[in-house]
Design a protein around this motif. Structure first.
Motif, PDB file in Angstrom:
ATOM      1  N   ARG A   1       0.756  -1.257  -0.098  1.00  0.00           N
ATOM      2  CA  ARG A   1       0.107   0.002   0.011  1.00  0.00           C
ATOM      3  C   ARG A   1       0.709   1.349  -0.135  1.00  0.00           C
ATOM      4  O   ARG A   1       0.631   2.265  -0.811  1.00  0.00           O
ATOM      5  N   ARG A   2       1.864   1.370   0.833  1.00  0.00           N
ATOM      6  CA  ARG A   2       2.723   2.667   0.861  1.00  0.00           C
ATOM      7  C   ARG A   2       3.441   2.655  -0.108  1.00  0.00           C
ATOM      8  O   ARG A   2       3.476   3.867  -0.707  1.00  0.00           O
ATOM      9  N   VAL A   3       4.194   1.824  -0.780  1.00  0.00           N
ATOM     10  CA  VAL A   3       4.927   1.747  -2.112  1.00  0.00           C
ATOM     11  C   VAL A   3       4.140   2.209  -2.999  1.00  0.00           C
ATOM     12  O   VAL A   3       4.447   3.027  -3.747  1.00  0.00           O
ATOM     13  N   ASP A   4       3.040   1.498  -3.360  1.00  0.00           N
ATOM     14  CA  ASP A   4       1.973   1.924  -4.335  1.00  0.00           C
ATOM     15  C   ASP A   4       1.601   3.134  -4.326  1.00  0.00           C
ATOM     16  O   ASP A   4       1.490   3.893  -5.510  1.00  0.00           O
ATOM     17  N   LEU A   5       1.257   3.706  -3.298  1.00  0.00           N
ATOM     18  CA  LEU A   5       0.979   5.198  -3.185  1.00  0.00           C
ATOM     19  C   LEU A   5       1.998   5.984  -3.608  1.00  0.00           C
ATOM     20  O   LEU A   5       1.746   6.792  -4.261  1.00  0.00           O
ATOM     21  N   MET A   6       3.177   5.692  -3.061  1.00  0.00           N
ATOM     22  CA  MET A   6       4.371   6.522  -3.508  1.00  0.00           C
ATOM     23  C   MET A   6       4.527   6.555  -5.285  1.00  0.00           C
ATOM     24  O   MET A   6       4.616   7.740  -5.575  1.00  0.00           O
ATOM     25  N   TRP A   7       4.426   5.438  -5.617  1.00  0.00           N
ATOM     26  CA  TRP A   7       4.546   5.342  -7.035  1.00  0.00           C
ATOM     27  C   TRP A   7       3.391   5.914  -7.677  1.00  0.00           C
ATOM     28  O   TRP A   7       3.622   6.772  -8.894  1.00  0.00           O
ATOM     29  N   PHE A   8       2.203   6.061  -7.166  1.00  0.00           N
ATOM     30  CA  PHE A   8       0.984   6.675  -8.014  1.00  0.00           C
ATOM     31  C   PHE A   8       1.251   8.098  -7.925  1.00  0.00           C
ATOM     32  O   PHE A   8       1.012   8.881  -8.845  1.00  0.00           O
ATOM     33  N   GLY A   9       1.860   8.669  -6.784  1.00  0.00           N
ATOM     34  CA  GLY A   9       2.244  10.019  -6.629  1.00  0.00           C
ATOM     35  C   GLY A   9       2.996  10.391  -7.709  1.00  0.00           C
ATOM     36  O   GLY A   9       2.873  11.483  -8.332  1.00  0.00           O
TER      37      GLY A   9
END
Lengths: 338, 364, 668
Positions: C399-407
């Motif tokens: 969740r955390r890493v995916d959110l970062m990539w999404f950003g």
């Protein structure tokens, strides 16, 4: 190869013969602004419905390059509305057909080639001017300049824009006028100082005025006609005619040597110096070749023709290469805009 | 009777590499011929030269009395099946088969009839409107075959037609293809590197090596009477032993001397003597007879059960450090109570020993 | 036994069947096409670069009168005078094609008030001199008074030599562009490849949402001319720009603008290449790394980067090549920052110095050819490393890493959409920044320079013609190279010619076309100034990628199809029609859309070749911007964008339809 040429010229000849029987088509190279062209053709065809004009229109630099490139293979029949400096280049290359149009003696002598018979005739003049954006100037506390020398004031540093003389006819007429006004040495000294204030050099001659009109750069060195148009479009600009006098360039016409449609070309050239034609030029240009025709143009600075310097086109044409080389050497190598 | 296909002095080179060297070969009408050899031996090159797909550098090919040496493939008379089948993926099975029949002046209804006939022949009558990708590998192979014989060519060329299939299907299709060939009586040349395939299907086998023909013969001939050491080694299992010619029809292997046909080999010259594992017979210990000629005592080092027979690894010090492999029937193993670690007398009959010139590999 | 290695019999020559004749015909036609559209024009350009203009002093004689106007002395050769008093050194003899040399310096005691007269003559008809603007040539002397003698200039004659190059390297304003171009290309390459790598990484290695959307957005820049980001940057960071303060007083006109714009228009190219490289890496390597308890960082450097290294190198060279050869962007936003591609334009269009334009073209060819050659080598190796079967990597959600990539991807997407959006906004505003009302005035192209709405029509015509003609030529050419037998040398030559266009910058190709086609001795000059030459130049300019696409598709076809057809006595043309074309249809559609989109957006080659009747939308964008009509330029740019987007949409619908119809036989 020779066979090919023969074949071609035969077919061209055939096309020419069948053309005169019906309607002649003339290929006309021009640098006249796109929005004026249709009007020119329409007015011309009212008098000569049997001649169809195929326009080949582009900026002065492109049309000049095109004609020079086609020197040995001319595609154009007539040049109508191209800088006189360019026509002088063609004259030097032997590309023009000498012809004295009917009524050429009525024209202002300034507007006629000195050879006899003349190889080109002038139509109108476009005159250098400064486009001054009053809104942006007020924001920046810039005083309105009244002369070329005023532009050297460091207060304008980075707020000036002018066309590159290497690519723009307007740019070149500015440079050649400064060299004529201030003398060779004085002219370069003036440009050295001016260069310090210039934000950048544009490729086209109308761009500085349009950019000034858009407020991108508050002061654009361009030509008066363009300024008047922008002002009419609602731009907050003043058109300033510097007190020392302004350079100008003539738009002129000529017949391309070797045309297969010589008669039609002559007809067009004859018509191009008539009063009717000159009245038509006057819609956009305040100064035209036919004396007494010119009426004031909206938003045009008054008495502009008085400010026009006594331009030596031969000087401009014969020294063009040398001037541009010197200009490039001095200012083009600069890689960082100020 | 002259041969249906006659190849004379055929050479093929790619630059400085000679791929086929002086090939002369006759193929009789209706014969099933196999080109057998290791990869790179030139068998496919020869097939492609016969087809005109890669024309030979020199030499002639005659088919049915006609000189076809320089003709492009389209002007020859053959059908071909490739290893990949090269079925046109976007055409239905029926249209694949009909491809060669179209534009030949044959009526459409005739074509349809012929296609149906061929599908029937191949045992795939329901597949006409499917696409190649929807069929199994074996089915695709049969479609490729049907397409190749659709125009009843005089010559059928098969380039490793079975090698893309799995083992079981392959064995099954061998029989089918052979049956079909017999039924159609079409002269057929098949390229294969699989000796079992060649042995089981061919009327004649052409064994090739390094661009040359090593031997032409029936499967039985090339198996039992190999004319070169290469053929002997390439087809089937073979024990190979270095030997010296001890005299007329006598060879010395290690410390022992054996009776063996030595042909024209000089006494004292080096030879390679070979024998098939199934030709190494056990000597019954209590037969009461005298120890037969060409027999020796060996030690059973290891035994592998291979279903129908036992493969045994036999060691001895007498053969100059060379060991033997022998295949014994299950029956014999039981009867003689053979097991690993035991000793055993074996016999290598004179008629089963073949001697080759060690230098040239040619038969003695 | 001795073994002969030489076949004893006579060599067999294959009888040439009907198919072979047809194939030879096709190969000949298409090879001829490439020779005419590529090899010969380039040769013409090269020879132009070595064409020099020399003042041939020995071609002129001058006689000087005494003060009473009589001519006591014989005329003297100008070369002799120069040898005596040394006005011109050997280096001063070269001129541009438009050069003029004044004669007064050859007469130290010249005064324009003097009554002395001068007679000038050529030694033969080739010598040309001007009196004022009057042209004279030939042996008949022209007499002028001292005042007029000031206006006498001689013209140079054509010769061949290296002087143009010497001149180039002794002119700082010219050769500085080499450094500028290389610098811009390097900086843009580093930034684009870095941004594109992380973007592609996020798409292939994370479980973030909206991946499809991000992929789509990343491809948008392909649909617009490279000038468009330049225009957008003017509105964003120009002196009246919305975000001007972001630049901290730096000007957008110059290297900053070129780099930002270059990153925009090269991003999709880098993203595609790196994305492919990342998507093929082997999941088993990652499993191994996890089982070895390697840290994420270590796994990244030991598995991810090596796996994608060929993709990264390839992307870097492609971006470098795109930037260094691009003309539109530096023209719009480059300000006083000179780069090679714009220099060609300035030399030719501005100064009519065709020879110097050819010299700059030769200079620009070097880095482009070099980058191209290295890239080809790298790609060959990558193909070699790709043959093994590998397991597709499946990212695991975090969740955390995916959110970062999404950003991260969202920021890039905002940049791309923002650039295009700002152009649309600019196109709709009446008079920026003084009248912010919306209006369609800027779409009134007929009132502007550049060719008006007919230019837009011409562009669509060019796009369609290029797509049709180009696809036919490219696919047939690729088929002949891939699927015919024999003619090894002809095919190797063809293959080389087909790879060449990628290394030829558009400006260079366009200029070469002028030299080659605009020549009265060339029967093909009939097409000069027509739509035909635009189609030919565009097809040729974008030949290589199309050719590679076709070759890749053809390579996937069974090599024995042609043999089977021959054995069935069917002409190859039937096979081509019934099997090859249907099977390759997706690739054929890809080639046509690629050609269409590029024909719509290209500026570089066609800017030298269009005529009034064949003005193009992309060139209109350039010319309107040039004339200061920036908002209409943006409006026309957006027309190109919408057209390309529409064409893309049609293409993907068409492709889907074809794939659906051929679902039954296409293997998944």
């Amino acid at each position: 190869m020779t066979n090919w040429k023969n074949l071609l010229s035969v077919s061209v000849l055939a096309a020419g013969i069948s053309g005169t029987a019906m309607a002649t088509e003339l290929t006309v190279y021009t640098a006249v602004e796109a929005e004026d062209l249709a009007r020119y053709a329409e007015t011309f065809n009212k008098d000569h419905p049997d001649i169809t004009i195929n326009w080949v229109r582009d900026s002065t630099g492109v049309v000049t390059a095109k004609l020079l490139a086609e020197k040995n293979n001319p595609q154009a029949d007539v040049i109508w509305g191209l800088a006189a400096t360019s026509l002088l280049l063609f004259k030097a290359e032997g590309m023009l057909e000498p012809y004295a149009p009917k009524g050429v003696e009525l024209l202002d002598k300034k507007f006629v080639d000195k050879s006899n018979p003349p190889q080109w005739v002038g139509m109108d003049a476009y005159v250098a001017a400064i486009c001054f954006n009053t809104v942006e100037a007020a924001k920046l506390n810039l005083p309105a300049p009244t002369s070329w020398k005023d532009l050297l004031d460091p207060v304008y540093s980075g707020y000036l824009i002018m066309p590159n003389p290497a690519s723009s006819g307007t740019g070149f007429l500015d440079v050649s006028s400064w060299l004529q006004l201030f003398g060779e040495e004085g002219g370069w000294k003036f440009m050295d100082a001016l260069h310090n204030n210039i934000a950048r050099y544009t490729h086209s001659g109308s761009a500085p005025c349009k950019l000034a009109a858009a407020g991108e750069i508050p002061i654009g060195i361009s030509f008066a006609f363009r300024g008047a148009k922008s002002k009419a479009a609602g731009a907050p600009i003043d058109i300033i005619v510097p007190s020392e006098g302004v350079g100008w360039e003539m738009e002129a016409s000529a017949i391309v040597a070797g045309t297969d449609n010589l008669e039609a070309a002559k007809t067009l050239l004859d018509w191009s110096i008539t009063k009717t034609a000159n009245e038509m030029y006057n819609t956009g240009y305040a100064v035209v070749a036919y004396p007494g025709v010119a009426k004031a143009v909206e938003f045009f600075p008054p008495n502009l023709s008085d400010a026009m310097i006594d331009n030596d086109f031969e000087f401009a044409a014969n020294n063009r290469t040398a001037i541009l080389e010197e200009w490039s050497r001095r200012y083009d190598g600069k890689s960082d805009p100020k | 009777m002259t041969a249906f296909l006659r190849i004379r002095e055929l050479w093929k080179s790619f630059g400085s590499f000679v791929a086929l060297r002086d090939i002369s070969l006759d193929v009789n009408e209706g014969e099933f011929l196999c080109f057998l050899g290791p990869s790179g031996c030139g068998k496919t090159t020869l097939l492609r030269a016969i087809a005109g797909l890669d024309i030979q550098t020199s030499g002639s090919v005659h088919q049915a009395g006609r000189d076809i040496s320089s003709l492009p493939p389209a002007e020859r008379d053959f059908g071909i099946v490739f290893q990949s089948y090269a079925l046109f993926p976007n055409l239905t099975i029926a249209r694949n088969i009909a491809f060669g029949l179209e534009n030949t002046g044959v009526e459409k209804s005739e074509i349809n009839k012929r296609v149906a006939e061929l599908l029937e022949l191949m045992g795939l009558p329901e597949q006409a409107n499917k696409y190649p990708a929807q069929l199994s590998g074996g089915q695709q192979q049969r479609i490729a075959l049907a397409r190749a014989i659709a125009m009843s060519p005089g010559l059928l060329l098969l380039d490793e037609p079975l090698s893309a299939l799995d083992a079981k299907v392959r064995v099954h299709l061998r029989h089918e293809m052979k049956d079909l060939q017999r039924k159609l009586k079409v002269t057929t040349i098949m390229v294969t590197h699989d000796q079992e395939e060649a042995l089981s299907m061919a009327d004649q086998i052409v064994v090739m090596n390094h661009g040359s023909i090593e031997q032409v013969g029936t499967p039985n001939e090339v198996y039992t009477r190999p004319v070169s050491l290469f053929v002997a080694g390439f087809i089937g299992e073979m024990n190979q032993m270095s030997a010296k010619v001890g005299g007329k029809n006598r060879v010395v292997i290690g410390d022992l001397e054996f009776a063996c046909n030595t042909g024209g080999l000089d006494q004292g010259s080096d030879a390679i003597v070979v024998i098939r594992p199934e030709d190494v017979f056990p000597v019954e210990p209590d037969s009461g007879k005298a120890t037969p000629e060409n027999s020796l005592k060996v030690h059973i080092d290891a035994m592998e059960f291979l279903g129908s027979f036992w493969r045994t690894h036999l060691t001895t010090t007498k053969l100059g450090g060379q060991n033997l492999i022998a295949d014994f029937s299950v029956n014999a193993v039981q009867r003689l109570k053979m097991q690993e670690g035991n000793d055993l007398m074996v016999e290598m009959k004179k008629s089963n020993l073949i001697a080759f010139d060690a230098k040239s590999g040619a038969i003695a | 036994m001795s073994v002969s290695d030489v076949a004893p019999g006579p060599r067999i020559r294959e009888k040439v069947g009907r198919d072979a004749w047809i194939q030879r015909g096709f190969i000949l036609i298409i090879a001829l096409y490439l020779i005419i559209s590529l090899a010969l024009p380039l040769y013409a350009m090269l020879s132009k670069a070595f064409e020099v203009n020399i003042y041939q002093l020995d071609q002129f004689t001058i006689a000087v009168s005494s003060e009473d106007g009589t001519f006591p002395d014989l005329p003297r050769n100008l070369a002799d005078i120069n040898a005596e008093i040394g006005v011109l050194g050997p280096d001063d003899m070269t001129a541009s094609g438009d050069g003029r040399l004044s004669l007064t310096p050859f007469f130290p005691d010249f005064s324009f008030r003097s009554p002395v007269k001068y007679r000038i003559a050529g030694v033969d008809d080739s010598a040309v001199f001007l009196v004022g603007s009057e042209r004279h040539s030939g042996k008949v002397p022209v007499e002028v008074d001292s005042n007029t003698f000031r206006k006498v200039v001689i013209r140079p004659l054509k010769a061949h030599g290296f002087q143009n190059f010497a001149r180039y390297f002794s002119t700082p304003s010219l050769f500085q562009s080499i450094g500028n171009s290389v610098m811009i290309a390097l900086v843009s390459t580093v930034i684009t490849v870095t941004l594109a790598f992380w973007f592609a990484y996020a798409i292939s290695r994370s479980c973030m949402r909206f991946k499809g959307f991000f992929r789509l957005v990343a491809m948008l820049p392909i649909l617009v001319p490279s000038l468009l980001p330049g225009i957008a940057l003017v509105y964003l960071f120009g002196n009246q720009g919305i975000l001007k303060s972001f630049l901290l007083g730096h000007s957008i006109y110059g290297p900053i603008g070129i780099v930002i714009g270059s990153v925009f228009f090269t991003f999709p190219h880098a993203m595609l290449i790196i994305g492919t490289a990342l998507s093929i890496s082997d999941a088993r390597l990652y499993e191994a790394a996890v089982s070895l308890r390697a840290s994420r960082w270590r796994t990244f450097w030991t598995v991810t980067i090596p796996g994608a290294r060929y993709g990264l190198i390839s992307a870097a060279f492609v971006v470098f090549n795109l930037v260094i050869t691009d003309f539109g962007l530096p023209k719009v936003i480059g300000g006083q920052f000179n780069v090679l591609a714009v220099d060609i334009y300035k030399q030719v269009i501005g100064q009519q110095n065709f020879e110097m334009g050819a010299v700059v073209s030769v200079i620009l060819l070097l880095p482009a050819v070099l980058a191209f050659a290295i890239d080809r080598q790298v790609q060959k190796r990558q193909i070699a490393g790709l043959t093994a079967r590998s397991v597709v990597f499946e990212p695991k959600p975090n969740r955390r890493v995916d959110l970062m990539w999404f950003g991260y991807c969202a920021v890039v997407a905002v940049f791309i959409v923002g650039i295009i959006g700002i152009c649309q906004m600019a196109a709709l505003i009446k008079f920026w920044p003084y009248d912010l009302n919306l209006s369609l005035n800027n779409y009134n192209f007929n009132r502007m320079d550049g060719g008006g709405w007919s230019a837009y029509g011409n562009s669509i015509k060019l796009g369609l013609l290029t797509a049709i003609v180009g696809t036919v030529v490219v696919f047939l050419g690729a088929y002949m190279v891939e699927k015919t037998k024999g003619f090894h040398r002809a095919r190797a030559l063809f293959q080389m010619l087909a790879m060449l266009p990628m290394a030829i910058p558009g400006m260079v190709l366009g200029l070469a076309y002028i030299f080659f086609f605009n020549n009265p001795d060339n029967p093909l000059n009939l097409i000069y100034g027509t739509m035909a030459i635009l189609v030919v130049s565009t097809v040729t300019h974008f030949y290589t990628v199309s050719h590679l696409t076709a070759v890749t598709a053809l390579k996937q076809m069974d090599v024995e199809f042609e043999s089977v057809a021959a054995s069935l006595k069917q002409p190859f043309t039937k096979l081509f029609r019934q099997v090859t074309v249907p099977v390759c249809m997706p690739a054929i559609l890809n080639i046509s859309i690629y050609l269409f989109v590029n024909a719509m957006t290209t500026v570089s080659a066609v800017v030298f070749l269009y005529s009034t009747d064949t003005a193009l939308a992309s060139v209109a964008v350039l010319n309107m911007d040039d004339a200061g009509d920036i908002a209409p330029a943006a409006a026309m740019g957006m027309m190109i964008f919408y057209t390309n987007a529409g064409a893309r949409l049609l293409h993907s619908l068409g492709s889907k339809l074809i794939l659906k119809r051929s679902e039954a036989w296409r293997r998944r």
